[in-house]
Structures are given as C-alpha cells and as structure tokens.
Design a protein around this motif. Structure first.
Motif, PDB file in Angstrom:
ATOM      1  N   SER A 187       0.830  -1.214   0.000  1.00 16.03           N
ATOM      2  CA  SER A 187       0.000   0.000   0.000  1.00 16.03           C
ATOM      3  C   SER A 187       0.860   1.258   0.000  1.00 16.03           C
ATOM      4  O   SER A 187       0.506   2.267  -0.603  1.00 16.03           O
ATOM      5  N   ASN A 233       0.705   6.689  -6.904  1.00 19.52           N
ATOM      6  CA  ASN A 233      -0.427   7.604  -7.086  1.00 19.52           C
ATOM      7  C   ASN A 233       0.006   9.060  -6.962  1.00 19.52           C
ATOM      8  O   ASN A 233      -0.451   9.924  -7.707  1.00 19.52           O
ATOM      9  N   LYS A 265      -9.905   6.974  -1.393  1.00 17.88           N
ATOM     10  CA  LYS A 265      -9.577   6.399  -2.695  1.00 17.88           C
ATOM     11  C   LYS A 265      -8.979   7.454  -3.607  1.00 17.88           C
ATOM     12  O   LYS A 265      -9.296   8.631  -3.510  1.00 17.88           O
ATOM     13  N   TRP A 266      -8.111   6.993  -4.509  1.00 18.79           N
ATOM     14  CA  TRP A 266      -7.586   7.842  -5.559  1.00 18.79           C
ATOM     15  C   TRP A 266      -8.479   7.707  -6.792  1.00 18.79           C
ATOM     16  O   TRP A 266      -8.959   6.619  -7.102  1.00 18.79           O
TER      17      TRP A 266
END
Length: 664
Positions: free
Chosen positions: A13, A20, A44-45
């Motif tokens: 993660s 990200n 969330k992305w």
C-alpha cells in the motif's frame, strides 16, 4: 469503537501511494485547466471534477497587500547584515549534503563466536550504559526466532560497532538496538523508542539479572513494558481495548497481560490491563508520550487514535504554537519570524524565550525528544523559544493537505511554517540548509506544547485568546480580487470582518447599490449577514469561518440533516422573493451554517423579481425569467450543470426541499 479503525499500511500500500502521488504530480497540471484532477478523497484515488477554478499564480506583493490564503506568498525581506550572518556563521558539527539513510540499522547481530554471554560481559567490563528491555529472565538463552531488545545511552553507540555485525550469519543472535535520543539507525519509525526523559530514567534505574545482564528495575520494567504494549504493539499486544473486552488480536508468542499483571501485583499497583486502562495509568505516572508522538505512531496503529479521544476545537479561531530552534536564535531571526506572523494576520499572544529548565522539558517531550537534523544537511538544534499566535480566520485544509497532515486543521498555519522555512533556506547554500522552526499541528497540540514549555503562562494566554484580535488594527489581508470589488479581511473590535471596497465603474456601482438595497431590505433577518458598517464605496460585514461554508460542511451532514438545511435555504429564498427580489447568485459557497442557522452573503447581484411569477418558477429556483448578472452562470437552486448548486451539494431536489420547507 473498533469500526472506526482503518486498515494498517502495508509494504504494497505504501508503494501504491507513492505511485499515485507521482501520477498526480504529472497529470494534474494539465487536468486542472479542465477542472479535473487525480485526487485522493474518501479513502480512494481517482479522477474527479475539482470544485472551483484553479488558483492563478499570484505574488504577495502585487499591490502591497498580503493574501489571506497565502497562495504563493513571499516572506518579508531580510536585512543585508542578517543574510551575511546566516551564511558566515558556520553551524556546529559536520556539514555536508542532505542526509542519507544511516548504514546502521536497529536490527543488528551478535556474532556466534562472541555469544550472548560474552556480549554482555563485554558491555559490563567497559562500563556501557544499557538495559535489556524485556524477556530477559531467560538470558543468555534466546529461543529460536526471538531477539533481544536493547536500549543504550547515546554516547555509547559508537562502541557497539566493535561488537555487532551488520548482517546475519550462521549462529548469530538477533538484537534490536535503540538509543536514548533516537539517533539515526537506532530509532523507532523516526522517533526515539521511548521519550528521551523516559529512556534516561530507565538507564538510571537498572539492576543486574543473573549477574550477567542489566535490566530495568521492577517499577521501570512494568512502565516500559506497558508503554511498549500500548504504543508500539497496540492492537498486536493481545490486550483488549477496554476492561472485560475481547483482545483486539490473538497472539501466541508473548502474554503481555500475564507479565504485566504479575509485575503489578509485585509492586502493589492496581491497574486495568487494557489499552485504555494502561494509557490512563501511564498518563497519571507521567509516562505516556505527548500527543504529537501518539499521532505519529497512529499512522500504522490506527487504534491509538481512540486513545486520544475527541477534543472540541473552535472553528472561528485557532491557536498555533511555533517552536524556534537554536539555529535561528544564533542568527537573531526571532524578530523576523515574529514579524512574518504578524504581517500575515496572526495575532501574536506571546513570544517566550525558554530558560534552561524549560528548554530541557521542551527538548524531552516535544517531537518525542528527537531534534536531529532529519532530511536537512544541518540540524536546527533544540528548542530556544516558543511563539503563541492566534489565527481568528483559519482556512480549512484541502484534500491534499488532509492526506499529508491529517491532524492539521488550519491551512494558513501550515503555509506560514513552510514560508518561514523556505524564506530562510532560499538564501542559504544547499549544504547549509536547515529546519529552524517547528510547529504544533493543531490547537490541541498547541496547548500541550505550552503546558510543557511554560505552564505558568497558559492561563494568561487563554485569557488573551478569548479577548479576540489585539494585533495591528490597520492590517488588511486580501480575500478576493474581483472585477467589481476587492474583499479584505480586517478586524473591528477584536473580531474578523470582511471589507468590500468597490471600484469606480458602472458595474461596480451597480453591485454596490444592490448590496445597499439588501441592507435596507433584510437587515435584522436571522439569515442575513451582520452588516457592521457602510461607507460611500464600501461595506463592512462579519467574517464567517470558512469551515462553516455550506459546500464544506455538507459532506459531514447526514441525509436528514441535508434535507433540513435545504428546507431552510428554500425559506431564505422565499423571504427574498416575498420582498419582490431575487438574489441571482444562489450557490453553496454563499451559504454558511452558523450554530444551526443558515446565513446568506454576497448581494451584489440582487435584482427585482417580476410580481406575476410564482415562487416555484422564480429565478433563484430555476435560473429563468431574468437576466443573468455579471456572467454568474444562471446560479440557482436547481442548476444541474454547476458543482456549487444547492441541489448538487446537498443532494436534495427542489421538490423535496419545498415539501420539507412547508413543514417548518
């Protein structure tokens, strides 16, 4: 309570998060031009529409007025002699490039040929200050897969290089090595394993076990083991959250509850053997870490967030505490730092140079006692002074700041700290850059910092905060530069106000007249802003906390609460309609929810509504029947194209809101 926990971070993660972030940096400069962005929201992305227009690049000194939001702010200039002194005054210690990861690691190995017994004999013969922290009763025997946890005084760390080997070999014994001050290669997630004051106390109260190994005495054994179980192991300790509850996780290797219970019985202490109970006991014994340390540890141990509890923080102001370090003191930068805070609207309540005793307390308790140089080439040194400054118009953090600093509640406080650091480092050669200023994340930490540093002055500062703004009475911070008016944040009678200064052209005069008409029609209405004063080309009204703006607060409301707010908004629009007018710029950014009461601002677009139109068909509901003023985009309750419309922000259609309004 356990439902509030979030998943632990894993190796995978963390790597995904970095990828990200990299993607966001690459694509967002382009996407923001189209009001889209790759953002982190709701855990969330994803690609999402971004509310509002991207901020333009602005310079603080464009018209000699600092920006309230500190977007691209610039620090005050230094005097020439100050810059020369900053460069010429060489820092103490080794100076070089930005710090790299230490080659030392907390995991080290006793070579097989030396063995556990030989290792401890060497330590004892050389007078090394150390303590085996736990599970030492069976030493020199070490079970397969187990390790020895050791705490050392900082000054003895160099000696260990002569005993340990850095890599595992056949027969080598694993050790986790920690230094009292959290030196590189011997800390715990960037923090000292125990706060330095506690580590020093452990090392000062050791006993010899089996005439071989030094270990904490019984009292420190209990306290240090409880500290480890609660703050290091947390959910992995096998302890319940509260008395009588089930363990958060079943473990097989060590029974912390049994060992702690036996030690408590031996000491005659009555202790609740749960995470909450041990945290309360350690707090009473002054053995619990400071809030900032618990928060940092909670990143991978979310259960620790429950120990902190809920603290009420005022939304209409925030106290910030800035810790000025020795590096800045040696270069006489305290006046410059204070001047920058005042220039950007922070009301400085106290500038306090710490005495020797206070410096020791601040060094030991704040930041977990770790005042090393971190990622910078030069250390900023230990605390020298604290500045308590109140911001009576805080700016809530955006999504990016929430992700990076989840406990920071005021974006302006974070921005001014970054401005101070960058302002200093931009005049220094890269090899001399440093971190001269530390700050509390929020008001909770700020008050705790003051209790640690200067407890005798806390009540005085509380009184000054309650008095309101007492800084420069002529200060102006620019809120918004529009085509018709420039809005400034100013202070009147210790309270923040918005000064709208209108330009001298037809559209501006029309907007000013509309505002004055609103004052005449709606002054005294519960939903109307508090108009403090007016002049020939200006209006002064209350500043409402940005955290209470409807588009920001709507996300925190339950469905029934949003319906109730929608009904109140319809009632406000009906009042304006009954007065024969339309607001004509109805959107969520112009509404504030203050103590349960909706407040509507910005009446520059107020216009007369035709008398033969029904309320349901009026401009403020449908966007039809009147001209759209000043390119506002037919802003109305039911606008489906705008992310700011009430129907989209609240998720409540007009018909549902109208039905709820009839029941008020």
């Amino acid at each position: 309570m356990q439902s509030e926990l979030v998943p632990r971070k894993t190796w995978l993660s963390k790597r995904q998060q970095k990828l990200n972030l990299l993607l966001a940096r690459v694509v967002n400069p382009v996407l923001l031009n189209f009001r889209y962005g790759y953002v982190f929201k709701d855990g969330k992305w994803g690609f999402r529409r971004v509310k509002g227009k991207p901020k333009r690049i602005r310079h603080t000194f464009e018209d000699g007025t600092p920006n309230w939001d500190m977007n691209n702010a610039a620090p005050l200039p230094f005097e020439e002699n100050t810059v020369r002194r900053m460069i010429e005054l060489k820092p103490q210690g080794k100076v070089g490039k930005r710090s790299k990861k230490s080659k030392r690691r907390k995991r080290r190995y006793i070579p097989a040929e030396l063995g556990v017994e030989g290792f401890f004999r060497k330590l004892n013969e050389n007078g090394i200050s150390y303590a085996a922290l736990r599970w030492f009763d069976e030493l020199p025997y070490v079970a397969s897969g187990e390790d020895i946890d050791l705490l050392f005084a900082d000054e003895d760390m160099e000696f260990l290089d002569t005993l340990f080997i850095p890599h595992r070999k056949r027969g080598a014994i694993k050790c986790d090595v920690y230094s009292a001050g959290g030196l590189l290669g011997s800390n715990f997630e960037g923090l000292p394993y125990y706060e330095k004051r506690l580590a020093t106390d452990i090392l000062a109260h050791t006993r010899m076990v089996k005439d071989l190994v030094k270990a904490p005495d019984t009292e420190r054994h209990f306290l240090s083991l409880a500290y480890h179980a609660v703050y290091h192991k947390a959910h992995g300790s096998g302890l319940p959250l509260e008395a009588g509850g089930e363990p958060l996780k079943r473990i097989e290797d060590h029974d912390y509850a049994a060992v702690l219970g036996a030690l408590a019985d031996e000491l005659g202490w009555k202790v609740e053997l749960s995470l909450f109970g041990l945290h309360r006991f350690l707090t009473e014994r002054d053995w619990a870490p400071a809030t900032d340390t618990i928060r940092k540890l909670s990143g991978t141990r979310p259960v620790l967030k429950l120990l902190l509890g809920d603290h009420g923080v005022a939304v209409d102001r925030e106290l910030s505490v800035f810790v000025v370090r020795e590096w800045a003191k040696e270069r006489n930068l305290l006046p410059w730092i204070t001047a920058n805070l005042r220039y950007y609207g922070f009301d400085v309540k106290m500038v306090h140079e710490l005495n020797e005793e206070e410096r020791e307390a601040a060094s030991a308790r704040i930041r977990g006692g770790n005042w090393n140089k971190g990622p910078y080439p030069v250390s900023g040194g230990k605390p020298y002074a604290v500045i308590a400054a109140c911001d009576y118009a805080p700016e809530p953090p955006d999504e990016e700041l929430k992700r990076a600093q989840p406990y920071a509640l005021n974006a302006r406080s974070v921005a001014i700290k970054a401005l101070l650091r960058k302002g200093i480092n931009r005049v220094l050669p890269s090899r001399l850059r440093t971190n001269p200023v530390h700050s509390a994340d929020d008001e909770i930490e700020a008050w705790e910092y003051l209790e640690i540093c200067c407890p005798s002055r806390v009540e005085e500062i509380r009184s000054r905060v309650e008095q309101g703004y007492r800084g420069d009475p002529t200060i102006k911070l620019r809120l918004h530069r529009g085509k018709r008016a420039v809005s400034y944040l100013v202070f009147r009678d210790g309270k923040p106000c918005v000064l709208k200064l209108f330009s001298d052209h037809p559209d501006a005069r029309k907007a000013y007249n509309a505002e004055m008409r609103a004052v005449e029609l709606f002054e005294g209405k519960a939903w109307a802003p508090n108009w403090v004063d007016t002049g020939p080309n200006w209006i002064l009204e209350n500043f409402y906390p940005q955290a209470l703006r409807l588009d920001r607060i709507a996300e925190t409301l339950e469905r029934n609460q949003r319906v109730e707010v929608a009904a109140k908004a319809v009632r406000v629009l009906r009042d304006i309609f009954d007065a024969g007018h339309a607001h004509r710029d109805v959107h969520a950014e112009n509404f504030f929810l203050v103590d349960g009461q909706l407040v509507l601002i910005d009446f520059e677009t107020l216009g007369q509504q035709a008398p033969d139109v029904k309320f349901e068909n009026s401009y403020d509901i449908t966007g039809k029947g009147m001209d759209t003023p000043f390119m506002t985009g037919t802003m109305c309750y039911s606008n489906r194209r705008s992310d700011r419309s009430l129907s989209r922000v609240l998720g409540v259609g007009f018909e549902e809101a109208l039905e709820a309004e009839r029941q008020i």
